[in-house]
Design an enzyme around this catalytic site. Structure first.
Site, PDB file in Angstrom:
ATOM      1  N   HIS A  94       4.016  25.719 -56.639  1.00 46.16           N
ATOM      2  CA  HIS A  94       3.191  26.425 -55.652  1.00 46.16           C
ATOM      3  C   HIS A  94       2.203  25.435 -55.030  1.00 46.16           C
ATOM      4  O   HIS A  94       1.683  24.551 -55.724  1.00 46.16           O
ATOM      5  CB  HIS A  94       2.444  27.586 -56.322  1.00 46.16           C
ATOM      6  CG  HIS A  94       1.843  28.520 -55.330  1.00 46.16           C
ATOM      7  ND1 HIS A  94       0.683  28.217 -54.656  1.00 46.16           N
ATOM      8  CD2 HIS A  94       2.243  29.733 -54.874  1.00 46.16           C
ATOM      9  CE1 HIS A  94       0.406  29.215 -53.826  1.00 46.16           C
ATOM     10  NE2 HIS A  94       1.337  30.147 -53.941  1.00 46.16           N
ATOM     11  N   GLU A 166       6.657  28.601 -48.170  1.00 40.58           N
ATOM     12  CA  GLU A 166       5.289  29.071 -47.990  1.00 40.58           C
ATOM     13  C   GLU A 166       4.483  27.995 -47.264  1.00 40.58           C
ATOM     14  O   GLU A 166       3.940  27.081 -47.910  1.00 40.58           O
ATOM     15  CB  GLU A 166       4.627  29.328 -49.348  1.00 40.58           C
ATOM     16  CG  GLU A 166       5.270  30.424 -50.153  1.00 40.58           C
ATOM     17  CD  GLU A 166       4.274  31.044 -51.148  1.00 40.58           C
ATOM     18  OE1 GLU A 166       4.159  32.264 -51.146  1.00 40.58           O
ATOM     19  OE2 GLU A 166       3.619  30.305 -51.887  1.00 40.58           O
ATOM     20  N   GLY A 172      -2.964  32.910 -47.498  1.00 42.61           N
ATOM     21  CA  GLY A 172      -4.320  33.443 -47.584  1.00 42.61           C
ATOM     22  C   GLY A 172      -5.124  33.326 -46.310  1.00 42.61           C
ATOM     23  O   GLY A 172      -6.339  33.512 -46.322  1.00 42.61           O
ATOM     24  N   SER A 211       0.492  35.244 -46.149  1.00 40.19           N
ATOM     25  CA  SER A 211      -0.143  36.327 -45.389  1.00 40.19           C
ATOM     26  C   SER A 211       0.804  37.477 -45.049  1.00 40.19           C
ATOM     27  O   SER A 211       0.698  38.086 -43.984  1.00 40.19           O
ATOM     28  CB  SER A 211      -0.807  35.775 -44.114  1.00 40.19           C
ATOM     29  OG  SER A 211      -1.872  34.912 -44.462  1.00 40.19           O
TER      30      SER A 211
HETATM   31  P1  13P Z   1      -0.962  35.325 -49.575  1.00 36.60           P
HETATM   32  O1  13P Z   1       0.094  36.406 -49.502  1.00 36.60           O
HETATM   33  O2  13P Z   1      -2.252  35.801 -50.163  1.00 36.60           O
HETATM   34  O3  13P Z   1      -1.096  34.603 -48.273  1.00 36.60           O
HETATM   35  O4  13P Z   1      -0.419  34.247 -50.628  1.00 36.60           O
HETATM   36  C1  13P Z   1       0.888  33.805 -50.530  1.00 36.60           C
HETATM   37  C2  13P Z   1       1.213  33.056 -51.744  1.00 36.60           C
HETATM   38  O5  13P Z   1       0.660  31.990 -51.996  1.00 36.60           O
HETATM   39  C3  13P Z   1       2.189  33.651 -52.665  1.00 36.60           C
HETATM   40  O6  13P Z   1       2.625  32.730 -53.614  1.00 36.60           O
END
Ligand code: 13P
Length: 258
Positions: A94, A166, A172, A211
């Site tokens: 991650h 991602e 976020g 998000s």
């Molecule tokens: P958000 O959905 O809060 O943007 O985070 C995504 C994430 O990092 C999932 O692993």
């Protein structure tokens, strides 16, 4: 089949986690076409979550794993320990691990290798920072992350490799990638896994994360190129996560009736 993965990150007490697991179980009642649902609570809540999830359609996942089955690695959680508490999936690489905790590509490769040798299914995260996309170098960046994580690995027969795209700038931030941006990158990832590892069909899944919320989930899920979603913040709110699950059920039901 779509995947909906909830990454709860460093949030919720054990009691709150148990309540949220119960809420998610309630929210899928009556849904005929369920996606693969994976909940990834904090390590402190894995054991209690497992008790509730046994013999349900929801699987348990860890937020990181390894890089070995067991051993002298202070602060880490071994693969054997994750199996012991009922984990079936593990998020690896991650961007919060890579950036805040300086996890190198080599460490991500080691973790992936340990997970591939276990009963767990890996969810390997890749994603480019904003400045890389601004420079138009996002494809090369993602391919490099994939190549380094997968260097020298064999994907055992019968194992599914899940890759979660991602973009760092979308996590976020409240500004998700456009579905077209996600689809373009998913295509690149899929082609790479097909040509280098002969992975296709059920053996590979490419998820989008960043998000995602109850309102935008459907526009990602309706795209065949997007096999599912890795959800952070919205997976902590039962209403939003319930909407995301409903969107997945709706898309899968529609696909059945075509
Ligand atoms: P958000 O959905 O809060 O943007 O985070 C995504 C994430 O990092 C999932 O692993």
């Amino acid at each position: 089949m779509k995947y909906i993965v909830g990454n709860w990150k460093m949030n919720l007490s054990v009691r709150e986690s148990v309540a949220l697991v119960r809420g998610v179980l309630r929210s899928i009642q009556g849904c005929e076409q369920l996606p693969h649902i994976v909940l990834c609570p904090s390590a402190t809540a894995l054991s209690e979550a497992h008790k509730l999830l046994t013999r349900t359609h929801i699987a348990l996942g860890a937020q990181n794993a390894g890089p070995d089955r067991a051993g002298a690695m202070t602060g880490e959680i071994g693969i054997a320990q994750l199996e012991d508490v009922g984990c079936k999936y593990a998020i690896l690489g991650h961007s919060e691990r890579r950036l805040k905790f300086a996890e190198s590509d080599e460490l991500v490769r080691e973790r992936l290798s340990a997970v591939l040798a276990s009963d767990l299914t890996p969810i390997l995260c890749v994603g480019e920072p904003a400045e890389v996309r601004a420079a138009g170098k996002e494809e090369a960046y993602i391919l490099k992350q994939l190549k380094l994580a997968l260097a020298g690995q064999k994907i055992p027969k019968g194992k599914t490799l899940i890759v979660a795209y991602e973009p760092v700038w979308a996590i976020g931030s409240g500004s998700p990638a456009a579905p077209a941006q996600a689809m373009a990158m998913h295509h690149v990832i899929r082609e790479y896994l097909k040509s280098e590892f002969k992975l296709s069909g059920e053996r590979v899944a490419v998820l989008y994360g960043g998000s995602v919320d109850g309102k935008n989930a459907y526009q990602f899920l309706r795209e065949p190129e997007i096999d599912g979603l890795l959800v952070g913040g919205a997976s902590l709110k039962i209403e939003a996560f319930g909407q995301i699950l409903d969107s997945a059920c709706e898309v899968m039901q529609a696909q059945l009736s075509v």
